[in-house]
Design a protein around this motif. Structure first.
Motif, mmCIF file in Angstrom:
data_model
loop_
_atom_site.group_PDB
_atom_site.id
_atom_site.type_symbol
_atom_site.label_atom_id
_atom_site.label_comp_id
_atom_site.label_asym_id
_atom_site.label_seq_id
_atom_site.Cartn_x
_atom_site.Cartn_y
_atom_site.Cartn_z
ATOM 1 N N PRO B 134 13.807 -16.942 -16.536
ATOM 2 C CA PRO B 134 14.353 -17.736 -15.430
ATOM 3 C C PRO B 134 15.868 -17.847 -15.587
ATOM 4 O O PRO B 134 16.400 -17.701 -16.681
ATOM 5 C CB PRO B 134 13.678 -19.100 -15.602
ATOM 6 C CG PRO B 134 13.270 -19.156 -17.027
ATOM 7 C CD PRO B 134 13.030 -17.741 -17.485
ATOM 8 N N SER B 328 7.106 -21.457 -18.814
ATOM 9 C CA SER B 328 8.178 -20.621 -19.367
ATOM 10 C C SER B 328 8.900 -19.857 -18.274
ATOM 11 O O SER B 328 10.097 -19.601 -18.380
ATOM 12 C CB SER B 328 7.607 -19.605 -20.359
ATOM 13 O OG SER B 328 7.143 -20.249 -21.518
ATOM 14 N N LYS B 329 8.172 -19.450 -17.252
ATOM 15 C CA LYS B 329 8.766 -18.617 -16.210
ATOM 16 C C LYS B 329 9.360 -19.464 -15.090
ATOM 17 O O LYS B 329 10.318 -19.060 -14.443
ATOM 18 C CB LYS B 329 7.712 -17.672 -15.632
ATOM 19 C CG LYS B 329 6.974 -16.852 -16.673
ATOM 20 C CD LYS B 329 7.916 -16.059 -17.579
ATOM 21 C CE LYS B 329 7.176 -15.305 -18.660
ATOM 22 N NZ LYS B 329 8.072 -14.795 -19.701
ATOM 23 N N ILE B 331 10.423 -22.799 -15.425
ATOM 24 C CA ILE B 331 11.470 -23.716 -15.877
ATOM 25 C C ILE B 331 12.198 -23.120 -17.069
ATOM 26 O O ILE B 331 13.394 -22.870 -17.009
ATOM 27 C CB ILE B 331 10.897 -25.113 -16.216
ATOM 28 C CG1 ILE B 331 10.069 -25.645 -15.038
ATOM 29 C CG2 ILE B 331 12.043 -26.072 -16.530
ATOM 30 C CD1 ILE B 331 9.461 -26.999 -15.255
ATOM 31 N N GLY B 332 11.477 -22.878 -18.152
ATOM 32 C CA GLY B 332 12.179 -22.278 -19.281
ATOM 33 C C GLY B 332 11.271 -22.084 -20.479
ATOM 34 O O GLY B 332 10.425 -22.934 -20.780
ATOM 35 N N ALA B 333 11.456 -20.961 -21.163
ATOM 36 C CA ALA B 333 10.623 -20.628 -22.314
ATOM 37 C C ALA B 333 10.898 -21.564 -23.486
ATOM 38 O O ALA B 333 10.054 -21.741 -24.358
ATOM 39 C CB ALA B 333 10.855 -19.185 -22.736
ATOM 40 N N GLY B 334 12.099 -22.172 -23.516
ATOM 41 C CA GLY B 334 12.443 -23.088 -24.595
ATOM 42 C C GLY B 334 11.600 -24.355 -24.588
ATOM 43 O O GLY B 334 11.552 -25.070 -25.580
ATOM 44 N N LEU B 335 10.939 -24.633 -23.457
ATOM 45 C CA LEU B 335 10.020 -25.770 -23.420
ATOM 46 C C LEU B 335 8.753 -25.464 -24.210
ATOM 47 O O LEU B 335 8.073 -26.374 -24.662
ATOM 48 C CB LEU B 335 9.601 -26.097 -21.981
ATOM 49 C CG LEU B 335 10.701 -26.534 -21.025
ATOM 50 C CD1 LEU B 335 10.131 -26.655 -19.614
ATOM 51 C CD2 LEU B 335 11.277 -27.871 -21.474
#
Lengths: 511, 511
Positions: B134, B328-329, B331-335
């Motif tokens: 993203p 992950s896709k 909002i974000g993979a770091g979550l």
């Protein structure tokens, strides 16, 4: 809401008729449920590349037959009261798949592991001596809020992308510093992997070393989360006893195993600290046999008196120790953040397993913890809560002493719980726990607190009291409840130490 | 820093001499390293219950012999320049453990899994077509900051304690609502388990069903994270081909397997969407054989045109589908936050495995996501980024078209990447990727982007272009770099569609 249509152009049926029939059937079949909003005619028309008038016509038919209705402010919804016909029609998806296909039994679950016992929160009483809970009043909420605010104001890249599977380098570096200062462990950040608590680390280790029949030495009694994790991968557990000096490593002579799982700082559940002599013996055994030692240092942040003991990993010079730490006990279990320290030869293997497990730990917790440690705030936090917990512990021991005579308490010098060996004449632990519950207080048998017992002397006469999350008033209430429970059961304890002075098992240094 | 002393009272040596000798030896042995701060005399004295004067005397001796030195502002440290004697003495811990104990070789690692290929971030160029990223500019940082602030201001209990191993009920409830509205899946929150991304869910499923020799159907080519996870637990992979209509489920006739892993919304890596006819066939196969279907819906949030297709889990009426989703896709993979939806008969088993794996997911991400979904912010976020990504995708396809003629692009209708089958006369994918890298742009072969190939027709002529994290300018730069690379390699592509019109393999609906 999705409306899935299959439209045939140029066929015998008009498009509006097809839209009408298919939506009606989906409503009748229970696929589109009463009250559900359906797409605006414009939206549906655009999605299927058909004229809006076609959809409007279909919606009018649906409305006039009572399948859909206008709903002020929301748009059009499936009618809350459907035509009677709906009672006689099955669900669409039962017709979509071929109902004549005989259904084979589903493939069986092959997982053989047992469930860890976790307390049922819905029935726990307000005053709860569950071990290992930090007091939520000390949670550093202000620091967390500020750190999140600053980091997300600066960059969100770390949240958008995958990071290092081993964890945020800044956090691992801060952990390395912390380990050197407080546990005597000297490692580079490359040897550290951030994990979802110690439990995940135990799984990672199991994947590295455990297959059907692998021998794993565990303590007796043992932390169930570890024993059950190893067991679930097929391990054959080899229990070794625990006394006042910790795990009786002398029993390891002649034992060959891949792993030995130990809790040297504050044995769970008995609270014993492994002596330096036994630490060295254990390391020698590992060196001589090639086994790895798994050192679970779950609550070593709480050392109340005496010089701190260097961790096994700090004494290890044969690259035999895998060290496990956690922030669950010092900050909070809801962070689900722990770490493992690996001997260099295992680092690549462990990174590989961690990649396959989950590609690394969430970033938010790691960013905040890195700051918390690096700024010295963690050390200040620990000093503050250590003082607070020590006072509660003192209150607990004083209460037990004045209520029941000098108590045989184990593990009071550190950690977050004590093991209390009940005085002679007391009811058995299960009975006592159940009666105390009736008076609004939870205390725990060893098994109830998450220990697995392989026939130790403690299960029959000891209870576990975790004090760290309680106030002094709550502790006093707890001690009173124990007293009332003992009375209610009808076995009045004899007060004063004389009653059990004849039992050398019950006398000892930890009091 | 720990100084670990073993003092003998009333022995032949004075206490100050013992303190001096033991600290000196620890310095000489390299245990206490140069520059390290040593405890204040008051602190050390208190820890060991000895007089402060004893420690002061010992420190004076150490100082006069050059082992320690005063350091302004810091206190006393181990000298940065040590006496020469230090060169000739081994480390303490080599003496602590018995060096005569022969060291056995360490037990071997039994883990047989292979490492997923992740791009080496240190050599990745600035314009990077890595798929599935993203755009971090769209990360909802303001919402996150506000939500953390509010929640931590209200209560920190969720962070201090263990929660439900299956995840925060509020989040699971919001996910259930979202699944019903956007994927046609109707489930209760009890069937949802929050996981550390889809990867953790794949491990959980493997633990439920996979042991040595278990047959698992995978797509060819297949997402490597899935194939390698199953394989690491001993699975025997059964690859099934993929064409324009998705996985060729016709090939499953007669195949008996425990699991079938599929990516029906946007097949990874080819981008194909599984047709409704094949969806029903796949479900019928599962019903007839007893197999479970693992539906990995990794980037289904991005549907740019056409009616959304109901997920397999939404069509399933034989309790055969395990559905996997992720933030992950979107909002974000770091979550590191995803979820799985289980048929009712597997819920208890899966909760048990999740307990043993890690006792549940970190709370901070879950609290924020629960709010983000429940307030409708997630849907607004998705609408915004969908528009943005669609524009970038259009820019990419236009660029390829004007640079190289009408491209054979797969998977453009949804998702975050396309597969481009290179025109005839183009260099092979590996050569092209390497040359494009020289021009400051990363594009990917299928294998380079994390796909496992079991001999598909695509590996030899296709590249993967993830566009979602790029701006239109970056995409244009990327297309130019591809053009320059093709020229540099010396095979000038013939522009215009005629050059490959003779190859029906390369024509198709997805363009």
């Amino acid at each position: 809401m999705i409306i899935s249509l299959k439209l045939q152009r140029g066929g015998p049926e008009t498009l509006q008729r097809q839209v009408f029939v298919q939506i009606r059937n989906q409503i009748l079949d229970g696929w589109l449920t009463p009250g559900l909003e359906i797409p605006a005619s414009r939206t549906l028309a655009a999605e299927y590349g058909i004229s809006r008038n076609t959809v409007v016509q279909a919606y009018e038919w649906l409305s006039s037959e009572g399948y859909i209705e206008a709903n002020k402010g929301v748009g059009t919804i499936v009618s809350r009261t459907l035509p009677e016909a709906s009672l006689y029609v099955g669900r669409t998806n039962e017709k979509l798949t071929n109902s004549r296909t005989p259904a084979a039994p589903k493939v069986p679950v092959v997982f053989k592991g047992r469930t860890p016992r976790l307390p049922d929160r819905t029935v726990r009483q307000a005053v709860d001596f569950w071990p290992g809970r930090p007091n939520s009043r000390h949670f550093p909420a202000t620091f967390f809020k500020k750190a999140v605010d600053e980091h997300l104001g600066f960059s969100t890249m770390a949240l958008s992308e995958y990071g290092d599977v081993a964890g945020l380098p800044a956090l691992r570096s801060a952990i390395a510093d912390q380990l050197k200062a407080s546990r005597g462990i000297s490692v580079g950040l490359d040897q550290i992997i951030v994990t979802a608590g110690i439990q995940e680390a135990l799984n990672l280790i199991s994947r590295l070393f455990v297959e059907a029949g692998t021998k794993v030495v565990v303590e007796n009694p043992c932390y169930q989360g570890a024993a059950l994790a190893f067991e679930s991968y097929g391990a054959q557990l080899v229990p070794v006893g625990v006394d006042r000096e910790g795990t009786t490593v002398e029993q390891l002579r002649g034992v060959s195993a891949s792993l030995a799982y130990v809790t040297p700082s504050h044995q769970f559940p008995t609270g014993a600290t492994l002596t330096i002599e036994r630490r060295l013996k254990l390391l020698e055994w590992a060196q001589a046999t090639g086994a790895y030692i798994v050192e679970d240092d779950y609550d070593s942040d709480y050392q109340y008196s005496g010089p701190p003991m260097i961790a096994l990993a700090g004494l290890d010079n044969s690259r035999s120790v895998i060290y496990l730490g956690t922030f669950s006990k010092s900050i909070g279990a809801g962070l689900r953040t722990g770490y493992m320290v690996l001997p260099p030869q295992l680092v690549d293997h462990a990174r590989k397993v961690k990649s396959l497990m989950n590609y690394g730990h969430p970033w938010l917790e790691q960013m905040v913890l890195a700051d918390f440690l690096a700024t010295g705030s963690f050390q200040r936090h620990l000093r503050r809560i250590r003082r607070s917990y020590a006072a509660v512990r003192d209150c607990l021991i004083d209460g037990l002493r004045s209520g029941f005579g000098e108590p045989d308490i184990r593990g009071a010098a550190n950690g977050m719980h004590v093991m209390w060996r009940l005085p002679p004449g007391f009811p058995d632990p299960e009975t006592l726990v159940a009666q105390v519950h009736e008076f609004g207080v939870e205390i725990y048998t060893l098994a109830g607190a998450g220990a697995v017992d392989f026939g130790s002397p403690y299960a029959a006469d000891s209870i576990l009291l975790g004090y760290s999350s309680l106030t002094e008033d709550e502790v006093k209430k707890g001690v009173r409840a124990i007293g009332r429970a003992v009375e209610a059961i009808g076995n009045h304890p004899v007060s004063g130490r004389k009653s059990w002075s004849g039992d050398p098992q019950h006398a000892g240094a930890n009091r």
